[in-house]
Each structure stands twice: as structure tokens, then as C-alpha cells.
Scaffold this motif. Structure first.
Motif, mmCIF file in Angstrom:
data_model
loop_
_atom_site.group_PDB
_atom_site.id
_atom_site.type_symbol
_atom_site.label_atom_id
_atom_site.label_comp_id
_atom_site.label_asym_id
_atom_site.label_seq_id
_atom_site.Cartn_x
_atom_site.Cartn_y
_atom_site.Cartn_z
ATOM 1 N N ASP A 33 33.429 -0.365 9.125
ATOM 2 C CA ASP A 33 33.720 -1.763 9.434
ATOM 3 C C ASP A 33 33.734 -2.535 8.114
ATOM 4 O O ASP A 33 32.705 -2.688 7.465
ATOM 5 C CB ASP A 33 32.634 -2.313 10.374
ATOM 6 N N PHE A 34 34.922 -2.978 7.691
ATOM 7 C CA PHE A 34 35.035 -3.852 6.518
ATOM 8 C C PHE A 34 34.841 -5.281 7.025
ATOM 9 O O PHE A 34 35.588 -5.733 7.905
ATOM 10 C CB PHE A 34 36.415 -3.698 5.868
ATOM 11 N N PHE A 60 29.962 -3.008 17.274
ATOM 12 C CA PHE A 60 29.885 -1.888 16.341
ATOM 13 C C PHE A 60 28.491 -1.262 16.385
ATOM 14 O O PHE A 60 28.353 -0.032 16.422
ATOM 15 C CB PHE A 60 30.229 -2.387 14.933
ATOM 16 N N GLU A 61 27.467 -2.103 16.405
ATOM 17 C CA GLU A 61 26.085 -1.622 16.444
ATOM 18 C C GLU A 61 25.823 -0.857 17.741
ATOM 19 O O GLU A 61 25.198 0.211 17.737
ATOM 20 C CB GLU A 61 25.113 -2.796 16.302
ATOM 21 N N PRO A 112 37.759 -8.626 10.366
ATOM 22 C CA PRO A 112 37.275 -7.264 10.165
ATOM 23 C C PRO A 112 38.429 -6.267 10.197
ATOM 24 O O PRO A 112 39.419 -6.471 10.883
ATOM 25 C CB PRO A 112 36.338 -7.038 11.349
ATOM 26 N N THR A 113 38.269 -5.203 9.439
ATOM 27 C CA THR A 113 39.175 -4.058 9.522
ATOM 28 C C THR A 113 38.328 -2.850 9.870
ATOM 29 O O THR A 113 37.289 -2.617 9.253
ATOM 30 C CB THR A 113 39.917 -3.816 8.188
ATOM 31 N N LEU A 114 38.781 -2.115 10.876
ATOM 32 C CA LEU A 114 38.100 -0.894 11.278
ATOM 33 C C LEU A 114 38.878 0.295 10.735
ATOM 34 O O LEU A 114 40.097 0.354 10.874
ATOM 35 C CB LEU A 114 38.023 -0.804 12.811
ATOM 36 N N PRO A 123 43.254 -4.064 11.148
ATOM 37 C CA PRO A 123 42.412 -5.252 11.224
ATOM 38 C C PRO A 123 42.246 -5.708 12.665
ATOM 39 O O PRO A 123 43.071 -5.399 13.520
ATOM 40 C CB PRO A 123 43.184 -6.289 10.403
ATOM 41 N N GLY A 124 41.159 -6.438 12.905
ATOM 42 C CA GLY A 124 40.929 -7.040 14.215
ATOM 43 C C GLY A 124 39.631 -6.566 14.836
ATOM 44 O O GLY A 124 39.268 -5.403 14.713
#
Length: 124
Positions: free
Chosen positions: A24-25, A40-41, A73-75, A88-89
Motif C-alpha cells: 500500500d503506497f 488493508f489492516e 493510495p496505490t495498491l 491507484p484507488g
């Protein structure tokens, strides 16, 4: 499993030492990043066999630049040291789980073969 903070110092080793890494950016000032953080967590707990890592794009500008991160965010999903997804998103939980399932089901040998074919075509 808790998320791992990636820096330029541990990035390469993390990818080398793990078969499946979700990255996760993000940045602290980014609203959608803060919304995506609990999703994400939660995924890191549900999918404890996958390394969930975060790159703070403010603190790790070199990594953000290297991976051409233009929107956060970019995954990014990396399997066997190969980037198989980078978009991104912020995703809702169901979409993230679906993406993980799809990534798990990929035949990495086939992926590597396609990449080799494409790079061969590019060099021709």
C-alpha cells in the motif's frame, strides 16, 4: 499479522524473502489512504500468509519515484518478485479480497512466460 513498513533499506529483501507481498503506497495527509488503512489492516489479519506492507510516499520518495506512483493510495501486488498488479484507488474490503483470490490463482510460470514474450517482442 501486522503490516510491515517498507523503506528503501528493506524493500528488496522483503520482496526477495516472501513469495506474495501486498504493498500500500500511502501518505498521512491523504484522505482515501486513511479510509483504506483499516481495510488493508483487516486483510493482513485475514490473509496472514501474505506480507502486507506499507510505503509512506512522503518518507520514501525514492521508492514512490522508482515505481512511478502518481496517485495514492496505490495498491501493488508482487508474487515471486514480479509485479502482477499496480493500480491507484482505495478498494472496499470485498474488492480487495477478490483481488487477492485472483492473485493467488495466477499461474506464475505462465505470467513469467508472457512477460518474457512481451520483452522479446519489445526488443525485436
Amino acid at each position: 499479522m501486522a503490516t510491515v513498513e517498507l523503506t528503501k533499506d528493506n524493500f528488496a529483501d522483503t520482496l526477495k524473502d516472501n513469495d506474495f507481498v501486498l504493498i500500500d503506497f500511502w501518505a498521512d495527509w491523504c484522505g482515501p489512504c486513511r479510509q483504506f488503512a483499516p481495510v488493508f489492516e483487516q486483510s493482513s489479519v485475514k490473509n496472514a500468509d501474505i506480507v502486507h506492507a506499507k510505503v509512506d510516499t512522503e518518507a520514501q520518495r525514492e521508492l514512490a519515484f522508482e515505481f512511478k506512483i502518481q496517485s495514492i493510495p496505490t495498491l501493488m501486488i508482487v508474487r515471486d518478485q514480479t509485479v502482477i498488479y499496480s493500480e491507484p484507488g482505495a478498494l472496499p474490503s470485498e474488492a480487495l479480497e477478490s483481488l487477492i483470490t485472483q492473485a493467488r490463482e495466477l499461474d506464475m510460470e505462465e505470467v513469467r512466460q508472457k512477460i518474457a514474450e512481451q520483452s522479446g517482442e519489445a526488443g525485436a
